[in-house]
Design a protein around this motif. Sequence first.
Motif: not given
Length: 136
Positions: A91, A95, A101, A105-106
Amino acid sequence: MKKLLTTSLFYCVLGLVAGIYYREITKYTEFTGKTQLSVLHTHLLMLGMFMFLIVLLLEKNFGIMASKKFNAFYYIYNAGLLLTVGLLTFHGTMTVLGKETGAAVSGIAGLGHILLAVGLVVLFIMMYERLREENK
């Protein structure tokens, strides 16, 4: 005990490399914003290196590796930490490169945190059992 010291050393090296990676990729891309790469170094050193140095001391004093739950703690915690820092790296890199993303991903990073928490719960259960055995 060597396994714990080696694990701690592994996370130490990974943490140092992460610090270099953060510095170099942001310098190369001239990135000045916020990125999750900035916390990668400390996550690896604190949750990895220092955690396993503490577990090494617990082994020395309480013999926690003799517990049947030790392998569950060791593998669950390491899986959670590696998943968490892997997603932090991914991530953060996206960035810095200016790419988005997705929510997945989270979600996967959250799974890594859950595994870390489960590993810690197993560690505490194991410690209470070892203390109970010593007080008999």
